[in-house]
Design a protein around this motif. Structure first.
Motif, short mmCIF file in Angstrom:
data_model
loop_
_atom_site.label_atom_id
_atom_site.label_comp_id
_atom_site.label_asym_id
_atom_site.label_seq_id
_atom_site.Cartn_x
_atom_site.Cartn_y
_atom_site.Cartn_z
N LEU A 35 -14.05 70.73 -4.67
CA LEU A 35 -12.88 69.85 -4.66
C LEU A 35 -12.38 69.62 -3.23
CD1 LEU A 35 -10.90 71.28 -7.70
CD2 LEU A 35 -12.16 69.12 -7.60
N ASP A 36 -12.43 70.64 -2.40
CA ASP A 36 -11.92 70.52 -1.04
C ASP A 36 -12.86 69.74 -0.12
OD1 ASP A 36 -9.86 72.07 -1.96
OD2 ASP A 36 -10.48 73.90 -0.92
N ALA A 37 -14.08 69.46 -0.59
CA ALA A 37 -15.08 68.80 0.26
C ALA A 37 -15.05 67.29 0.15
CB ALA A 37 -16.48 69.32 -0.08
N ASP A 38 -14.27 66.73 -0.78
CA ASP A 38 -14.27 65.28 -0.94
C ASP A 38 -12.86 64.75 -0.97
OD1 ASP A 38 -15.21 62.53 -1.87
OD2 ASP A 38 -17.08 63.66 -1.94
N PHE A 39 -12.73 63.41 -1.12
CA PHE A 39 -11.42 62.77 -1.01
C PHE A 39 -11.04 61.94 -2.25
CE2 PHE A 39 -13.51 62.67 3.22
CZ PHE A 39 -12.76 63.66 3.83
N ILE A 40 -12.03 61.51 -3.02
CA ILE A 40 -11.77 60.62 -4.14
C ILE A 40 -12.25 61.27 -5.42
CG2 ILE A 40 -12.36 58.41 -5.22
CD1 ILE A 40 -12.51 57.17 -2.48
N CYS A 41 -11.40 61.25 -6.44
CA CYS A 41 -11.82 61.68 -7.76
C CYS A 41 -11.70 60.48 -8.70
CB CYS A 41 -10.97 62.84 -8.27
SG CYS A 41 -9.38 62.38 -8.95
N LEU A 58 -7.12 58.92 -4.74
CA LEU A 58 -7.03 59.96 -3.73
C LEU A 58 -6.42 61.21 -4.36
CD1 LEU A 58 -5.68 57.98 -0.65
CD2 LEU A 58 -8.00 58.87 -0.96
N TYR A 59 -6.80 62.36 -3.85
CA TYR A 59 -6.29 63.60 -4.43
C TYR A 59 -6.26 64.70 -3.38
CZ TYR A 59 -10.93 65.71 -4.30
OH TYR A 59 -12.11 66.24 -3.87
N ALA A 60 -5.62 65.78 -3.73
CA ALA A 60 -5.67 67.02 -2.95
C ALA A 60 -5.50 68.18 -3.91
CB ALA A 60 -4.58 67.05 -1.88
N ARG A 61 -6.14 69.28 -3.58
CA ARG A 61 -5.95 70.51 -4.36
C ARG A 61 -4.95 71.40 -3.66
NH1 ARG A 61 -7.34 75.72 -4.17
NH2 ARG A 61 -8.51 75.40 -2.23
N VAL A 62 -3.97 71.88 -4.41
CA VAL A 62 -3.02 72.87 -3.92
C VAL A 62 -3.05 74.03 -4.92
CG1 VAL A 62 -0.64 73.38 -3.33
CG2 VAL A 62 -1.57 71.11 -2.84
N GLY A 63 -3.66 75.13 -4.52
CA GLY A 63 -3.81 76.24 -5.45
C GLY A 63 -4.66 75.84 -6.64
#
Length: 223
Positions: A35-41, A58-63
Motif C-alpha cells: 500500500l505504501d509503494a503506490d499512489f492510486i487505488c 488518490l489514497y494514503a495509509r495511516v496505521g
C-alpha cells in the motif's frame, strides 16, 4: 491502554482465492509495504441503481486505515455518509514474464485487496490530517511546504476512511513456468523487469526563477 494489533490479518472467504493460494500474504508488514509503494487505488462499489462502479482515487495509509481523496460531489462521497460497502485494490507491476508458450505468459506483481465499509470523514481534525497524509504519501514532507487548504477548499474536498480489517496481499515473483517439454523450443523466454523512477523536477513557468528546489524533493529524485 491500547493493545498491539496481531501480526496477520484474519483470513476470510472473501480474502481466500480459488487458485494460486501460495501467492497469498496476510501479514501486516507485506500488506502495508505494498500500500505504501503506490499512489492510486481503485475503489469498487455498487451504485444505488445496481450498476457496478470502479473509480481510481488518490489514497494514503495511516496505521490500519486507508484515506481516499475525492470531490464532495462524487458518487462514493455522497453515498458513504451512512457507510458504503466497497472493495479497494492496489497493484504494482514488477515485470513481464515471457514464456515459450503463449498460455504461460504472465506478469510479476504485488497487489492488495481490501473489503469493508467506507465512511466519509466528518471530523475537521481527522479531515485535515487525512489530506496532509495523502499529500505526504505523494511527496514526503510536502504538506508542510505548501499553502494550507482554506475553509472553502476543505468544504469542496471529501475524504473516505476504509479501515483495514478484511484485507490480503497477493504477489507473483520469479521466472518462467514453462512445460518441461517446451524447454528446448527455440523461443526467447525470460523476465523483463519494470521499474518506476522520478525524473528531474520541471519548474512551473510562473514560479520566480530564484525559487530553489526543496531539499526533500532533491533527496527523493536522487534516491
Amino acid at each position: 491502554m491500547s493493545s498491539t494489533p496481531p501480526a496477520r490479518y484474519a483470513v476470510t472467504p472473501r480474502t481466500t482465492p480459488s487458485r494460486n493460494r501460495d501467492r497469498m500474504r496476510y501479514d501486516r508488514e507485506t500488506v502495508h509495504a505494498i500500500l505504501d509503494a503506490d499512489f492510486i487505488c481503485h475503489l469498487a462499489f455498487v451504485s444505488p441503481d445496481g450498476a457496478p462502479v470502479a473509480l481510481p482515487m488518490l489514497y494514503a495509509r495511516v496505521g490500519d486505515s486507508l484515506y481516499l481523496h475525492g470531490s464532495t460531489g462524487s458518487r462514493p462521497m455522497r453515498d458513504a455518509a451512512e457507510g458504503l460497502r466497497v472493495c479497494a485494490t492496489v497493484t504494482r507491476t514488477d515485470g513481464l514474464v515471457l514464456a515459450r508458450s503463449g498460455v504461460h505468459h504472465s506478469i510479476n506483481y504485488r497487489s492488495v485487496v481490501a473489503h469493508g465499509t467506507a465512511y466519509r470523514v466528518t471530523d475537521p481534525g481527522e479531515h485535515r490530517t487525512a489530506l496532509d497524509a495523502i499529500i505526504d504519501h505523494l511527496i514526503p514532507e510536502r504538506s508542510a511546504d505548501c499553502r494550507p487548504a482554506t475553509a472553502k477548499e476543505l468544504a469542496q474536498t471529501a475524504v473516505l476512511r476504509l479501515d483495514l480489517e478484511e484485507v490480503a496481499a497477493k504477489a507473483r515473483t520469479g521466472g518462467v513456468s514453462d512445460e518441461p517439454e517446451d524447454i528446448d523450443l527455440p523461443y526467447w523466454a525470460g523476465v523483463i523487469p519494470i521499474t518506476r523512477t522520478l525524473g528531474t523536477p520541471v519548474p512551473d513557468p510562473g514560479m520566480p526563477t530564484e525559487t530553489p528546489v526543496p531539499a526533500y524533493l532533491r533527496r527523493l529524485v536522487q534516491s
